[in-house]
Write a protein that holds these residues in place. Structure first.
Motif, short mmCIF file in Angstrom:
data_model
loop_
_atom_site.label_atom_id
_atom_site.label_comp_id
_atom_site.label_asym_id
_atom_site.label_seq_id
_atom_site.Cartn_x
_atom_site.Cartn_y
_atom_site.Cartn_z
N ASP A 1 0.82 -1.23 0.00
CA ASP A 1 0.00 0.00 0.00
C ASP A 1 0.85 1.27 0.00
O ASP A 1 0.31 2.36 -0.21
N GLY A 2 2.14 1.14 0.34
CA GLY A 2 2.96 2.34 0.51
C GLY A 2 2.65 3.05 1.81
O GLY A 2 3.09 4.19 2.04
N VAL A 3 1.90 2.38 2.68
CA VAL A 3 1.59 2.95 3.99
C VAL A 3 1.25 1.83 4.96
O VAL A 3 0.63 0.83 4.58
N ALA A 4 1.72 1.98 6.20
CA ALA A 4 1.36 1.06 7.28
C ALA A 4 0.85 1.92 8.43
O ALA A 4 1.56 2.82 8.89
N PHE B 1 3.45 5.06 8.82
CA PHE B 1 4.72 5.01 8.08
C PHE B 1 4.37 5.03 6.60
O PHE B 1 3.54 4.23 6.15
N HIS B 2 4.97 5.96 5.84
CA HIS B 2 4.64 5.96 4.41
C HIS B 2 5.87 6.09 3.53
O HIS B 2 6.90 6.63 3.93
N HIS B 3 5.71 5.56 2.32
CA HIS B 3 6.77 5.57 1.29
C HIS B 3 6.80 6.95 0.64
O HIS B 3 5.77 7.63 0.55
N GLY B 4 7.95 7.36 0.15
CA GLY B 4 8.10 8.70 -0.42
C GLY B 4 7.36 8.94 -1.72
O GLY B 4 7.23 10.09 -2.15
N TRP B 5 6.89 7.88 -2.40
CA TRP B 5 6.09 8.10 -3.60
C TRP B 5 4.59 7.96 -3.32
O TRP B 5 3.78 8.07 -4.25
N THR B 6 4.21 7.69 -2.08
CA THR B 6 2.78 7.58 -1.76
C THR B 6 2.13 8.97 -1.85
O THR B 6 2.60 9.92 -1.21
N VAL B 7 1.11 9.07 -2.65
CA VAL B 7 0.42 10.36 -2.84
C VAL B 7 -0.44 10.63 -1.61
O VAL B 7 -1.21 9.77 -1.18
#
Ligand SMILES: O=C(O)CCC(=O)C(=O)O
Length: 261
Positions: free
Chosen positions: A10-13, A177-183
């Motif tokens: 998901d690019g996020v937890a 926690f999120h990934h740097g490409w998660t919008v």
């Protein structure tokens, strides 16, 4: 919970419980005492080099255990900022991706944590994210000046298909926690309390930065030496640590212009 699997998919937890609500309230009180001493601390960079309360939160074993699942056993603490929305104000964050201006070599060897010190709800302006959007890579952003936009350049993705976007509410003491490409974006705080989060960025040491960057090793080893060394705050600020923090904060704000490699 397999937070790393959520993060990859998901690019996020979220939510991840990291401290008790009562402990979050103590950290809020420590921040508010520091605001009396230093003035507004919203969105000031490298705050973990000034305030022991921020360094303690950024290096909690419960946080680093999750970060390690996502980026591996060697962890650099790169930046931290309190993001504060005052009650009944129009401050918002436009749809964006964090990595657009970072200038990193390995997009997947980084993660951002957002730890709530007060309730982050749709009403108080919690984050809204598009799960899975990190898999599509970089999207075009444009910049515009808008005082209400928290982001430094007012950068935004104009064409966002928000179908599937979700709010990520957090109770005090919980983190996402999120990934740097998660919008993601966030709306104004229409509640009656401050919305306070500590936002922290972690990198794996191999993840070279296009600019002159500094960081603190907080877990494992750095076998690459790409980063200058920051000192995490473990004692009350001194004249020397205050000067150094001001210099780092300014440099980070200026370095914001660095384009990705
Ligand atoms: O605090 C907010 O509302 C937005 C935070 C954000 O954009 C981020 O953590 O990357």
């Amino acid at each position: 919970m397999d937070f790393a699997a959520d993060f990859r998919r998901d690019g996020v937890a979220s939510p991840v419980a990291v401290i008790e609500a009562v402990t979050a309230a103590q950290h809020r009180a420590a921040l508010e005492a520091a605001e009396v001493e230093f003035g507004a601390l919203h969105y000031r960079n490298k705050i973990h080099t000034l305030l022991p309360t921020a360094f303690e939160l950024a290096t909690l074993p419960a946080v680093l255990d999750v970060v390690e699942q996502m980026i591996g056993p060697d962890v650099l603490l790169y930046n931290s900022t309190y993001i504060i929305k005052e009650p009944g104000t129009d401050a918002y964050v436009s749809w964006h991706q964090d990595l657009t201006y970072w200038g990193l070599a390995d997009d997947d060897a980084q993660v951002s944590m957002w730890l709530a010190l007060t309730a982050a709800t749709p009403e108080s302006g919690c984050m809204q994210m598009l799960p899975g959007s990190h898999l599509d890579g970089r999207q075009d952003h444009e910049t515009n000046s808008d005082d209400a936009n928290v982001l430094l350049k007012g950068q935004r993705i104009n064409e966002v298909d928000a179908t599937g976007a979700r709010h990520y509410p957090l109770k005090p003491g919980e983190a996402s926690f999120h990934h740097g490409w998660t919008v993601h974006q966030s709306g104004p705080n229409t509640s009656t309390d401050r919305r306070i989060g500590l936002n922290v960025q972690y990198l794996a040491p191999h993840n070279h930065h296009a600019g002159q960057a500094t960081a603190v090793l907080v877990r494992g080893e750095d076998r690459h030496g790409h980063y200058g060394v920051d000192m995490g705050a473990t004692t009350d600020p001194t004249a020397e640590t205050i000067d150094r923090w001001r210099e780092l904060d300014r440099a980070m704000t200026q370095g914001f212009q660095v384009e990705p490699t």
